[in-house]
Design a protein around this motif. Structure first.
Motif, PDB file in Angstrom:
ATOM      1  N   PHE A   6       0.877  -1.035  -0.119  1.00 27.42           N
ATOM      2  CA  PHE A   6       0.003  -0.015  -0.039  1.00 27.42           C
ATOM      3  C   PHE A   6       0.999   1.359   0.050  1.00 27.42           C
ATOM      4  O   PHE A   6       1.789   1.524   0.948  1.00 27.42           O
ATOM      5  CB  PHE A   6      -0.889  -0.019   1.060  1.00 27.42           C
ATOM      6  N   VAL A   7       0.772   2.029  -0.987  1.00 30.37           N
ATOM      7  CA  VAL A   7       1.663   3.276  -1.181  1.00 30.37           C
ATOM      8  C   VAL A   7       0.800   4.554  -0.981  1.00 30.37           C
ATOM      9  O   VAL A   7      -0.211   4.832  -1.339  1.00 30.37           O
ATOM     10  CB  VAL A   7       2.233   3.299  -2.522  1.00 30.37           C
ATOM     11  N   PHE A   8       1.138   5.334   0.167  1.00 30.08           N
ATOM     12  CA  PHE A   8       0.874   6.594   0.668  1.00 30.08           C
ATOM     13  C   PHE A   8       1.124   7.490  -0.622  1.00 30.08           C
ATOM     14  O   PHE A   8       1.998   7.811  -0.765  1.00 30.08           O
ATOM     15  CB  PHE A   8       0.914   7.101   1.819  1.00 30.08           C
ATOM     16  N   TYR A   9      -0.026   7.882  -1.247  1.00 27.84           N
ATOM     17  CA  TYR A   9       0.364   8.960  -2.267  1.00 27.84           C
ATOM     18  C   TYR A   9       0.425  10.381  -1.780  1.00 27.84           C
ATOM     19  O   TYR A   9      -0.573  11.045  -1.775  1.00 27.84           O
ATOM     20  CB  TYR A   9      -0.835   8.776  -3.323  1.00 27.84           C
ATOM     21  N   ASP A  10       1.441  10.697  -1.035  1.00 26.56           N
ATOM     22  CA  ASP A  10       1.662  11.801  -0.499  1.00 26.56           C
ATOM     23  C   ASP A  10       2.468  12.965  -1.083  1.00 26.56           C
ATOM     24  O   ASP A  10       2.719  14.034  -0.411  1.00 26.56           O
ATOM     25  CB  ASP A  10       2.318  11.499   1.077  1.00 26.56           C
ATOM     26  N   ASP A  11       2.732  12.724  -2.313  1.00 23.66           N
ATOM     27  CA  ASP A  11       3.529  13.985  -2.931  1.00 23.66           C
ATOM     28  C   ASP A  11       2.718  14.474  -4.240  1.00 23.66           C
ATOM     29  O   ASP A  11       3.263  15.214  -5.042  1.00 23.66           O
ATOM     30  CB  ASP A  11       4.940  13.461  -3.603  1.00 23.66           C
ATOM     31  N   VAL A  12       1.502  14.316  -3.928  1.00 22.93           N
ATOM     32  CA  VAL A  12       0.450  15.012  -4.870  1.00 22.93           C
ATOM     33  C   VAL A  12      -0.277  16.122  -3.993  1.00 22.93           C
ATOM     34  O   VAL A  12       0.030  16.404  -2.740  1.00 22.93           O
ATOM     35  CB  VAL A  12      -0.663  14.193  -5.384  1.00 22.93           C
ATOM     36  N   SER A  13      -0.986  17.027  -4.799  1.00 25.57           N
ATOM     37  CA  SER A  13      -1.598  18.271  -4.200  1.00 25.57           C
ATOM     38  C   SER A  13      -2.563  17.990  -2.818  1.00 25.57           C
ATOM     39  O   SER A  13      -3.356  17.149  -3.075  1.00 25.57           O
ATOM     40  CB  SER A  13      -2.376  19.131  -5.155  1.00 25.57           C
ATOM     41  N   TYR A  14      -2.288  18.676  -1.996  1.00 20.22           N
ATOM     42  CA  TYR A  14      -3.071  18.749  -0.772  1.00 20.22           C
ATOM     43  C   TYR A  14      -4.694  19.382  -1.359  1.00 20.22           C
ATOM     44  O   TYR A  14      -4.690  20.198  -1.990  1.00 20.22           O
ATOM     45  CB  TYR A  14      -2.634  19.502   0.206  1.00 20.22           C
ATOM     46  N   ILE A  15      -5.585  18.512  -0.534  1.00 13.60           N
ATOM     47  CA  ILE A  15      -6.852  18.762  -1.002  1.00 13.60           C
ATOM     48  C   ILE A  15      -7.675  19.331  -0.003  1.00 13.60           C
ATOM     49  O   ILE A  15      -8.005  18.631   1.176  1.00 13.60           O
ATOM     50  CB  ILE A  15      -7.671  17.635  -1.735  1.00 13.60           C
ATOM     51  N   LYS A  16      -7.938  20.813   0.124  1.00 18.92           N
ATOM     52  CA  LYS A  16      -8.924  21.203   1.152  1.00 18.92           C
ATOM     53  C   LYS A  16     -10.119  20.598   1.284  1.00 18.92           C
ATOM     54  O   LYS A  16     -10.665  20.472   0.253  1.00 18.92           O
ATOM     55  CB  LYS A  16      -8.782  22.806   1.104  1.00 18.92           C
ATOM     56  N   GLY A  17     -10.841  20.625   2.363  1.00 17.09           N
ATOM     57  CA  GLY A  17     -12.149  19.972   2.518  1.00 17.09           C
ATOM     58  C   GLY A  17     -12.365  18.387   2.209  1.00 17.09           C
ATOM     59  O   GLY A  17     -13.561  17.898   1.871  1.00 17.09           O
ATOM     60  N   GLY A  18     -11.092  17.969   2.141  1.00 16.87           N
ATOM     61  CA  GLY A  18     -11.113  16.121   1.696  1.00 16.87           C
ATOM     62  C   GLY A  18     -11.111  15.488   3.129  1.00 16.87           C
ATOM     63  O   GLY A  18     -11.330  16.012   4.318  1.00 16.87           O
ATOM     64  N   TRP A  19     -10.299  14.327   3.117  1.00 13.36           N
ATOM     65  CA  TRP A  19     -10.308  13.363   4.177  1.00 13.36           C
ATOM     66  C   TRP A  19      -8.845  13.252   4.933  1.00 13.36           C
ATOM     67  O   TRP A  19      -8.698  12.265   5.599  1.00 13.36           O
ATOM     68  CB  TRP A  19     -10.896  11.989   3.757  1.00 13.36           C
ATOM     69  N   ILE A  20      -8.028  14.151   4.320  1.00 11.68           N
ATOM     70  CA  ILE A  20      -6.458  14.018   4.727  1.00 11.68           C
ATOM     71  C   ILE A  20      -6.476  14.635   6.261  1.00 11.68           C
ATOM     72  O   ILE A  20      -5.626  14.167   6.871  1.00 11.68           O
ATOM     73  CB  ILE A  20      -5.807  15.087   3.969  1.00 11.68           C
ATOM     74  N   ASN A  21      -6.914  15.470   6.762  1.00  9.89           N
ATOM     75  CA  ASN A  21      -7.055  16.053   8.039  1.00  9.89           C
ATOM     76  C   ASN A  21      -8.151  15.911   8.786  1.00  9.89           C
ATOM     77  O   ASN A  21      -8.579  16.517   9.937  1.00  9.89           O
ATOM     78  CB  ASN A  21      -6.503  17.484   7.944  1.00  9.89           C
ATOM     79  N   ARG A  22      -9.235  15.084   8.393  1.00  8.17           N
ATOM     80  CA  ARG A  22     -10.412  14.989   8.999  1.00  8.17           C
ATOM     81  C   ARG A  22     -11.315  13.628   8.701  1.00  8.17           C
ATOM     82  O   ARG A  22     -11.089  13.064   7.768  1.00  8.17           O
ATOM     83  CB  ARG A  22     -11.397  16.327   8.782  1.00  8.17           C
ATOM     84  N   ASN A  23     -12.170  13.506   9.639  1.00  9.29           N
ATOM     85  CA  ASN A  23     -12.926  12.452   9.510  1.00  9.29           C
ATOM     86  C   ASN A  23     -14.295  12.568  10.233  1.00  9.29           C
ATOM     87  O   ASN A  23     -14.443  13.571  10.831  1.00  9.29           O
ATOM     88  CB  ASN A  23     -12.493  10.879   9.744  1.00  9.29           C
ATOM     89  N   ARG A  24     -15.216  11.516  10.326  1.00  8.65           N
ATOM     90  CA  ARG A  24     -16.327  11.799  11.064  1.00  8.65           C
ATOM     91  C   ARG A  24     -16.622  10.589  12.231  1.00  8.65           C
ATOM     92  O   ARG A  24     -16.194   9.668  11.965  1.00  8.65           O
ATOM     93  CB  ARG A  24     -17.734  11.798  10.045  1.00  8.65           C
ATOM     94  N   VAL A  25     -17.294  11.211  13.374  1.00  9.70           N
ATOM     95  CA  VAL A  25     -17.375  10.112  14.574  1.00  9.70           C
ATOM     96  C   VAL A  25     -18.957  10.251  14.600  1.00  9.70           C
ATOM     97  O   VAL A  25     -19.435  11.272  14.485  1.00  9.70           O
ATOM     98  CB  VAL A  25     -16.342  10.114  15.618  1.00  9.70           C
ATOM     99  N   LEU A  26     -19.174   9.582  15.523  1.00  9.08           N
ATOM    100  CA  LEU A  26     -20.727   9.705  16.096  1.00  9.08           C
ATOM    101  C   LEU A  26     -20.945  10.414  17.550  1.00  9.08           C
ATOM    102  O   LEU A  26     -20.199   9.970  18.642  1.00  9.08           O
ATOM    103  CB  LEU A  26     -21.039   8.192  16.545  1.00  9.08           C
ATOM    104  N   VAL A  27     -21.584  11.692  17.417  1.00 11.16           N
ATOM    105  CA  VAL A  27     -21.787  12.325  18.594  1.00 11.16           C
ATOM    106  C   VAL A  27     -23.344  12.579  18.665  1.00 11.16           C
ATOM    107  O   VAL A  27     -23.971  12.840  17.752  1.00 11.16           O
ATOM    108  CB  VAL A  27     -20.963  13.939  18.355  1.00 11.16           C
ATOM    109  N   ASN A  28     -23.504  12.125  19.915  1.00 12.22           N
ATOM    110  CA  ASN A  28     -25.174  12.191  20.086  1.00 12.22           C
ATOM    111  C   ASN A  28     -26.079  11.526  19.062  1.00 12.22           C
ATOM    112  O   ASN A  28     -26.906  12.369  18.560  1.00 12.22           O
ATOM    113  CB  ASN A  28     -25.589  13.868  20.122  1.00 12.22           C
ATOM    114  N   SER A  29     -25.466  10.560  18.344  1.00 15.25           N
ATOM    115  CA  SER A  29     -26.206   9.701  17.451  1.00 15.25           C
ATOM    116  C   SER A  29     -26.299  10.258  16.227  1.00 15.25           C
ATOM    117  O   SER A  29     -27.158  10.027  15.071  1.00 15.25           O
ATOM    118  CB  SER A  29     -27.746   9.382  17.807  1.00 15.25           C
ATOM    119  N   LYS A  30     -25.349  11.213  15.853  1.00 13.20           N
ATOM    120  CA  LYS A  30     -25.370  12.069  14.575  1.00 13.20           C
ATOM    121  C   LYS A  30     -23.934  12.039  14.197  1.00 13.20           C
ATOM    122  O   LYS A  30     -22.824  12.127  14.930  1.00 13.20           O
ATOM    123  CB  LYS A  30     -25.923  13.392  14.710  1.00 13.20           C
TER     124      LYS A  30
END
Length: 263
Positions: free
Chosen positions: A59-83
């Motif tokens: 598995f190759v982390f493709y880390d020398d391509v352009s950073y994408i704002k609003g993507g999943w590189i620095n965030r994800n989602r968890v469950l807070v109060n069932s949402k």
């Protein structure tokens, strides 16, 4: 990267094919064919990302391509109060003009761990999962690529996944600037992989013939994620792997990863 490293399969066995010498492309042994996937490093990604990891040898982390704002590189989602709620690490100097590996991160892990505590303290596997997430923050380097890749590596190790990891910026910089398919083919050749595996989202980008003419088989991951018990009867899908680990034993998570197949 040594030839010994390249010629190791997922079960730990090594190729003994005569005549291979130092040519890492000579990788056939008793019908075994190595597979590789290339993907941007995502921050504690959803289970489909780990299904892709599970289905390849490299598995190759493709880390020398352009950073994408609003993507999943620095965030994800968890469950807070069932949402679903965003779980975000602050990026430093983020810009589409920078490579992922050149973007830093600002340590707001105390706040994020507090969020997980408030959201999941009653989950059955809360303690071990929180410790794992905390260790990922402690072990990561200074860039967002370091942090995201560390989250994937350490969770894979926690689950017993034996896939080998590397980063495009470290091992494949010589192919930087190539056209997209050409670079992926080059990575396949350099890792000794006869098959390139892409997420299902790549069907609109790639066709099998373009890879096959360079001696590489193109396959796509067919994700399959079954609902699992969260806090109530309403299942919230497509959350971070953190959510999966909070509610499921490790062996159960591996069973979920193995539900995916290759087309």
């Amino acid at each position: 990267m040594s030839v010994q490293d390249i010629l190791t399969y997922r079960d730990g066995s090594e190729s003994r094919q005569k005549g291979c010498g130092s040519d890492i492309r000579c990788i056939l042994s008793e019908g075994q064919r190595m597979r590789v996937a290339v993907m941007q490093p995502y921050f504690f990604p959803y289970i489909g990302y780990f299904q892709l990891v599970r289905n390849v040898d490299w598995f190759v982390f493709y880390d020398d391509v352009s950073y994408i704002k609003g993507g999943w590189i620095n965030r994800n989602r968890v469950l807070v109060n069932s949402k679903p709620s965003y779980f975000t690490v602050r990026a430093s100097g983020a810009s589409p003009n920078k490579r992922i590996t050149d973007v830093g991160w600002i340590d707001n892990s105390t706040q994020l761990l507090r969020t997980l505590h408030m959201a999941y303290a009653r989950a059955p596997f809360y303690s071990e999962t929180l410790k794992l997430v905390e260790s990922c923050f402690e072990c990561a380097g200074s860039t967002i690529a370091d942090l995201a890749a560390t989250s994937v590596r350490m969770i894979s190790e926690h689950l017993g996944i034996t896939t080998r990891f590397t980063r495009s910026s470290q091992q494949f910089s010589d192919s930087l600037g190539m056209e997209r398919v050409q670079r992926l083919v080059a990575i396949c050749h350099q890792t000794g992989s006869a098959t390139y595996v892409n997420s299902s989202g790549g069907r609109a980008l790639y066709n099998r013939a373009a890879f096959l003419e360079h001696g590489v088989e193109l396959r796509f991951l067919a994700e399959h994620v079954e609902p699992y018990k969260q806090f109530d009867e309403h299942f919230v899908p497509s959350l971070s792997i953190i959510d999966v680990l909070m509610f499921n034993r490790r062996d159960r998570v591996l069973e979920m990863l193995d539900r995916a197949s290759l087309d």
